[in-house]
Design a protein around this motif. Structure first.
Motif, PDB file in Angstrom:
ATOM      1  N   TYR A  83       0.660  -1.904  -0.377  1.00 25.35           N
ATOM      2  CA  TYR A  83      -0.234   0.355  -0.462  1.00 25.35           C
ATOM      3  C   TYR A  83       0.871   1.259  -0.471  1.00 25.35           C
ATOM      4  O   TYR A  83       0.371   2.549  -0.102  1.00 25.35           O
ATOM      5  CB  TYR A  83      -0.117   0.034   1.190  1.00 25.35           C
ATOM      6  N   TYR A  84       2.073   0.644  -0.020  1.00 22.44           N
ATOM      7  CA  TYR A  84       3.053   2.543   0.068  1.00 22.44           C
ATOM      8  C   TYR A  84       4.460   2.351  -0.311  1.00 22.44           C
ATOM      9  O   TYR A  84       4.753   0.669  -0.464  1.00 22.44           O
ATOM     10  CB  TYR A  84       3.479   2.678   1.819  1.00 22.44           C
TER      11      TYR A  84
ATOM     12  N   LEU B 171       6.576   8.408   3.048  1.00 19.65           N
ATOM     13  CA  LEU B 171       5.426   7.258   2.651  1.00 19.65           C
ATOM     14  C   LEU B 171       4.728   7.467   2.147  1.00 19.65           C
ATOM     15  O   LEU B 171       3.921   8.847   2.378  1.00 19.65           O
ATOM     16  CB  LEU B 171       5.324   6.531   4.595  1.00 19.65           C
TER      17      LEU B 171
ATOM     18  N   PRO C 276       1.528   6.428  -0.358  1.00 20.54           N
ATOM     19  CA  PRO C 276       0.327   5.572  -0.937  1.00 20.54           C
ATOM     20  C   PRO C 276       0.651   5.326  -1.966  1.00 20.54           C
ATOM     21  O   PRO C 276       0.369   5.750  -3.010  1.00 20.54           O
ATOM     22  CB  PRO C 276      -1.002   6.337  -0.958  1.00 20.54           C
TER      23      PRO C 276
ATOM     24  N   SER D 264      -0.271  10.646   2.805  1.00 23.05           N
ATOM     25  CA  SER D 264       0.526  10.542   2.766  1.00 23.05           C
ATOM     26  C   SER D 264       1.704  11.301   4.658  1.00 23.05           C
ATOM     27  O   SER D 264       1.298  11.761   4.851  1.00 23.05           O
ATOM     28  CB  SER D 264       2.006  11.098   1.611  1.00 23.05           C
TER      29      SER D 264
END
Length: 240
Positions: free
Chosen positions: A71-72, A92, A94, A101
Protein backbone atom coordinates in the motif's frame (compact mmCIF):
# COMPACT_ATOMS: atom_id res chain seq x y z
CA UNK A 1 -20.26 15.23 17.41
CA UNK A 2 -17.89 16.84 19.93
CA UNK A 3 -18.28 13.78 22.16
CA UNK A 4 -17.33 11.50 19.26
CA UNK A 5 -14.22 13.57 18.55
CA UNK A 6 -13.16 13.43 22.19
CA UNK A 7 -13.61 9.65 22.29
CA UNK A 8 -11.71 9.29 19.01
CA UNK A 9 -8.65 11.10 20.30
CA UNK A 10 -8.79 9.40 23.68
CA UNK A 11 -9.04 5.85 22.39
CA UNK A 12 -7.19 5.78 19.09
CA UNK A 13 -4.07 7.75 20.00
CA UNK A 14 -1.79 7.94 23.02
CA UNK A 15 0.81 10.34 24.41
CA UNK A 16 4.21 10.03 26.02
CA UNK A 17 5.74 12.56 28.43
CA UNK A 18 9.39 13.68 28.61
CA UNK A 19 11.09 16.98 29.32
CA UNK A 20 12.35 17.87 25.83
CA UNK A 21 11.27 20.91 23.80
CA UNK A 22 8.98 20.11 20.88
CA UNK A 23 6.25 21.55 18.66
CA UNK A 24 2.82 20.49 17.41
CA UNK A 25 1.08 22.02 14.37
CA UNK A 26 -2.56 21.13 13.65
CA UNK A 27 -5.01 22.06 10.89
CA UNK A 28 -8.00 23.25 12.90
CA UNK A 29 -10.14 23.34 9.76
CA UNK A 30 -9.71 23.91 6.01
CA UNK A 31 -8.46 27.48 6.45
CA UNK A 32 -6.46 27.76 9.65
CA UNK A 33 -3.67 26.15 11.66
CA UNK A 34 -2.41 26.46 15.17
CA UNK A 35 1.21 25.85 16.17
CA UNK A 36 2.15 25.13 19.76
CA UNK A 37 5.70 25.19 21.10
CA UNK A 38 6.37 23.58 24.45
CA UNK A 39 9.36 23.95 26.72
CA UNK A 40 8.31 20.69 28.32
CA UNK A 41 5.93 17.95 27.28
CA UNK A 42 4.34 18.38 30.70
CA UNK A 43 2.99 21.73 29.43
CA UNK A 44 0.55 19.81 27.21
CA UNK A 45 -1.38 18.83 30.31
CA UNK A 46 -2.68 22.39 30.60
CA UNK A 47 -6.45 22.00 30.37
CA UNK A 48 -7.33 23.67 27.07
CA UNK A 49 -9.04 21.92 24.15
CA UNK A 50 -6.27 22.47 21.59
CA UNK A 51 -3.47 21.48 23.96
CA UNK A 52 -5.43 18.41 24.98
CA UNK A 53 -5.78 17.38 21.32
CA UNK A 54 -2.08 18.09 20.72
CA UNK A 55 -1.30 15.71 23.55
CA UNK A 56 -3.56 13.03 22.09
CA UNK A 57 -2.39 13.39 18.49
CA UNK A 58 1.25 12.67 19.31
CA UNK A 59 2.53 9.10 19.03
CA UNK A 60 6.04 8.52 20.42
CA UNK A 61 7.12 5.41 18.49
CA UNK A 62 6.66 3.68 15.15
CA UNK A 63 7.62 0.30 13.71
CA UNK A 64 8.30 0.90 10.01
CA UNK A 65 8.50 -2.86 9.40
CA UNK A 66 4.77 -3.09 10.22
CA UNK A 67 3.88 -0.92 7.22
CA UNK A 68 2.91 -2.93 4.14
CA UNK A 69 4.66 -2.20 0.84
CA UNK A 70 1.46 -3.41 -0.83
CA UNK A 71 0.00 0.00 0.00
CA UNK A 72 3.00 2.34 0.34
CA UNK A 73 6.11 3.27 -1.57
CA UNK A 74 8.74 3.83 1.11
CA UNK A 75 11.70 6.10 0.38
CA UNK A 76 14.54 6.10 2.90
CA UNK A 77 17.10 8.86 3.47
CA UNK A 78 19.99 8.50 5.90
CA UNK A 79 23.18 10.26 6.83
CA UNK A 80 22.10 13.32 8.80
CA UNK A 81 22.03 14.07 12.50
CA UNK A 82 20.06 15.96 15.12
CA UNK A 83 21.33 16.36 18.67
CA UNK A 84 24.31 14.17 17.66
CA UNK A 85 21.95 11.28 16.91
CA UNK A 86 21.71 9.53 13.56
CA UNK A 87 18.36 10.26 11.94
CA UNK A 88 16.58 8.15 9.33
CA UNK A 89 13.87 9.80 7.24
CA UNK A 90 11.03 7.78 5.73
CA UNK A 91 8.80 9.21 3.02
CA UNK A 92 5.70 7.01 2.92
CA UNK A 93 3.66 7.62 -0.22
CA UNK A 94 0.45 5.64 -0.82
CA UNK A 95 0.46 3.60 -4.03
CA UNK A 96 -3.14 4.72 -4.57
CA UNK A 97 -4.79 7.91 -3.35
CA UNK A 98 -6.77 6.01 -0.74
CA UNK A 99 -4.89 7.15 2.38
CA UNK A 100 -2.63 9.98 3.50
CA UNK A 101 1.11 10.34 2.92
CA UNK A 102 3.60 10.92 5.71
CA UNK A 103 7.19 11.98 6.25
CA UNK A 104 8.71 10.59 9.43
CA UNK A 105 12.16 11.17 10.92
CA UNK A 106 13.24 8.57 13.44
CA UNK A 107 16.03 7.77 15.85
CA UNK A 108 15.63 4.02 16.17
CA UNK A 109 11.89 3.58 16.71
CA UNK A 110 11.49 7.00 18.32
CA UNK A 111 9.60 9.52 16.17
CA UNK A 112 11.72 12.69 16.03
CA UNK A 113 9.47 14.50 13.55
CA UNK A 114 6.25 13.56 11.76
CA UNK A 115 4.30 15.29 8.98
CA UNK A 116 0.94 14.02 7.72
CA UNK A 117 -0.47 15.23 4.36
CA UNK A 118 -3.80 14.62 2.65
CA UNK A 119 -4.07 13.56 -1.00
CA UNK A 120 -3.87 17.23 -2.09
CA UNK A 121 -0.62 17.56 -0.11
CA UNK A 122 -2.23 19.78 2.50
CA UNK A 123 -0.58 19.43 5.89
CA UNK A 124 -2.97 17.84 8.39
CA UNK A 125 -0.66 17.91 11.37
CA UNK A 126 2.98 17.66 12.33
CA UNK A 127 4.98 17.35 15.51
CA UNK A 128 8.55 16.83 16.59
CA UNK A 129 11.46 17.64 18.83
CA UNK A 130 13.00 21.03 18.10
CA UNK A 131 16.25 20.58 20.02
CA UNK A 132 17.26 17.75 22.33
CA UNK A 133 16.12 14.22 21.49
CA UNK A 134 15.49 11.96 24.50
CA UNK A 135 17.45 8.74 24.92
CA UNK A 136 14.45 6.43 24.90
CA UNK A 137 13.34 3.48 22.81
CA UNK A 138 10.12 1.48 22.97
CA UNK A 139 9.64 -1.65 25.00
CA UNK A 140 8.23 -4.78 23.38
CA UNK A 141 4.86 -3.79 24.83
CA UNK A 142 5.06 -0.36 23.15
CA UNK A 143 5.72 -1.88 19.73
CA UNK A 144 3.01 -4.45 20.22
CA UNK A 145 0.55 -1.63 20.86
CA UNK A 146 1.58 0.30 17.75
CA UNK A 147 1.66 -2.73 15.43
CA UNK A 148 -1.40 -4.07 13.66
CA UNK A 149 -3.59 -6.39 15.66
CA UNK A 150 -5.19 -9.44 14.10
CA UNK A 151 -8.93 -9.10 13.70
CA UNK A 152 -11.74 -10.22 11.44
CA UNK A 153 -12.51 -6.77 9.99
CA UNK A 154 -10.12 -6.01 7.14
CA UNK A 155 -10.36 -3.28 4.49
CA UNK A 156 -7.55 -2.60 2.00
CA UNK A 157 -4.81 -3.30 4.51
CA UNK A 158 -6.62 -1.62 7.41
CA UNK A 159 -7.36 -4.04 10.21
CA UNK A 160 -10.28 -3.19 12.44
CA UNK A 161 -10.61 -3.59 16.16
CA UNK A 162 -13.79 -3.20 18.18
CA UNK A 163 -12.99 -0.64 20.87
CA UNK A 164 -16.19 -0.43 22.88
CA UNK A 165 -19.93 0.04 22.89
CA UNK A 166 -20.97 3.40 24.32
CA UNK A 167 -23.88 4.02 26.67
CA UNK A 168 -26.08 5.40 23.88
CA UNK A 169 -25.59 2.22 21.82
CA UNK A 170 -22.86 3.63 19.57
CA UNK A 171 -20.29 1.06 18.45
CA UNK A 172 -16.71 2.27 17.99
CA UNK A 173 -14.08 0.58 15.81
CA UNK A 174 -10.53 1.67 15.00
CA UNK A 175 -8.94 0.68 11.67
CA UNK A 176 -5.14 0.78 11.38
CA UNK A 177 -2.75 -0.08 8.56
CA UNK A 178 0.38 0.49 10.66
CA UNK A 179 0.65 4.15 9.63
CA UNK A 180 -2.72 5.76 8.97
CA UNK A 181 -5.80 5.06 11.03
CA UNK A 182 -9.43 5.99 11.28
CA UNK A 183 -12.35 5.47 13.63
CA UNK A 184 -15.81 4.23 12.69
CA UNK A 185 -18.82 5.03 14.88
CA UNK A 186 -22.12 3.25 14.22
CA UNK A 187 -25.46 4.03 15.87
CA UNK A 188 -29.16 3.86 15.09
CA UNK A 189 -30.71 7.18 14.07
CA UNK A 190 -34.33 7.58 13.01
CA UNK A 191 -34.04 11.37 12.57
CA UNK A 192 -33.49 13.17 9.28
CA UNK A 193 -29.86 14.30 9.11
CA UNK A 194 -27.66 15.77 6.41
CA UNK A 195 -24.46 14.14 5.23
CA UNK A 196 -21.54 16.19 6.55
CA UNK A 197 -17.90 16.36 5.47
CA UNK A 198 -15.28 18.44 7.23
CA UNK A 199 -11.63 18.78 8.16
CA UNK A 200 -11.25 19.12 11.90
CA UNK A 201 -8.24 18.86 14.22
CA UNK A 202 -5.97 17.33 11.59
CA UNK A 203 -8.43 14.65 10.46
CA UNK A 204 -11.14 14.22 7.85
CA UNK A 205 -14.66 13.58 9.13
CA UNK A 206 -17.60 12.09 7.22
CA UNK A 207 -20.98 11.52 8.86
CA UNK A 208 -23.70 9.84 6.82
CA UNK A 209 -27.03 8.12 7.45
CA UNK A 210 -27.76 4.88 5.59
CA UNK A 211 -30.91 2.81 6.26
CA UNK A 212 -31.61 4.43 9.65
CA UNK A 213 -28.01 3.90 10.76
CA UNK A 214 -25.68 6.83 11.35
CA UNK A 215 -22.08 6.17 10.29
CA UNK A 216 -19.28 8.54 11.27
CA UNK A 217 -15.72 8.08 10.02
CA UNK A 218 -12.85 10.18 11.44
CA UNK A 219 -9.23 9.79 10.41
CA UNK A 220 -6.46 10.13 7.85
CA UNK A 221 -8.09 8.80 4.69
CA UNK A 222 -9.77 10.94 1.99
CA UNK A 223 -13.52 11.47 1.73
CA UNK A 224 -13.76 9.35 -1.42
CA UNK A 225 -12.26 6.39 0.42
CA UNK A 226 -14.54 6.96 3.40
CA UNK A 227 -17.52 6.67 1.04
CA UNK A 228 -16.15 3.43 -0.44
CA UNK A 229 -15.44 2.09 3.03
CA UNK A 230 -19.01 2.75 4.20
CA UNK A 231 -20.39 1.03 1.09
CA UNK A 232 -18.22 -1.97 1.97
CA UNK A 233 -19.39 -1.98 5.61
CA UNK A 234 -23.08 -1.73 4.64
CA UNK A 235 -22.73 -4.51 2.05
CA UNK A 236 -20.90 -6.70 4.57
CA UNK A 237 -23.61 -6.17 7.19
CA UNK A 238 -26.35 -7.13 4.72
CA UNK A 239 -24.59 -10.43 3.98
CA UNK A 240 -24.56 -11.39 7.66
Amino acid sequence: MKNLLTIFFLLSLFAFAHAETFFVKIALNENSYITLNFNSLDDINIDTRVKFIARMIREPFIDISAISKDYYNIKVKEGFKQDNKIITQYELIPIKKDRFSQIINTSGNLIVRREVYDTNHKLMYSYGYTEKIPDIQPTKKDLKETNLEKDTLVYKGFQGKLIKKLEDGTIHYIFNDGLNKFSLFIRKNLNDVQTTKSLIYGNYLLSKKIDNIQYTVIGTIPFEEMEKFLSYIVATDKKQ
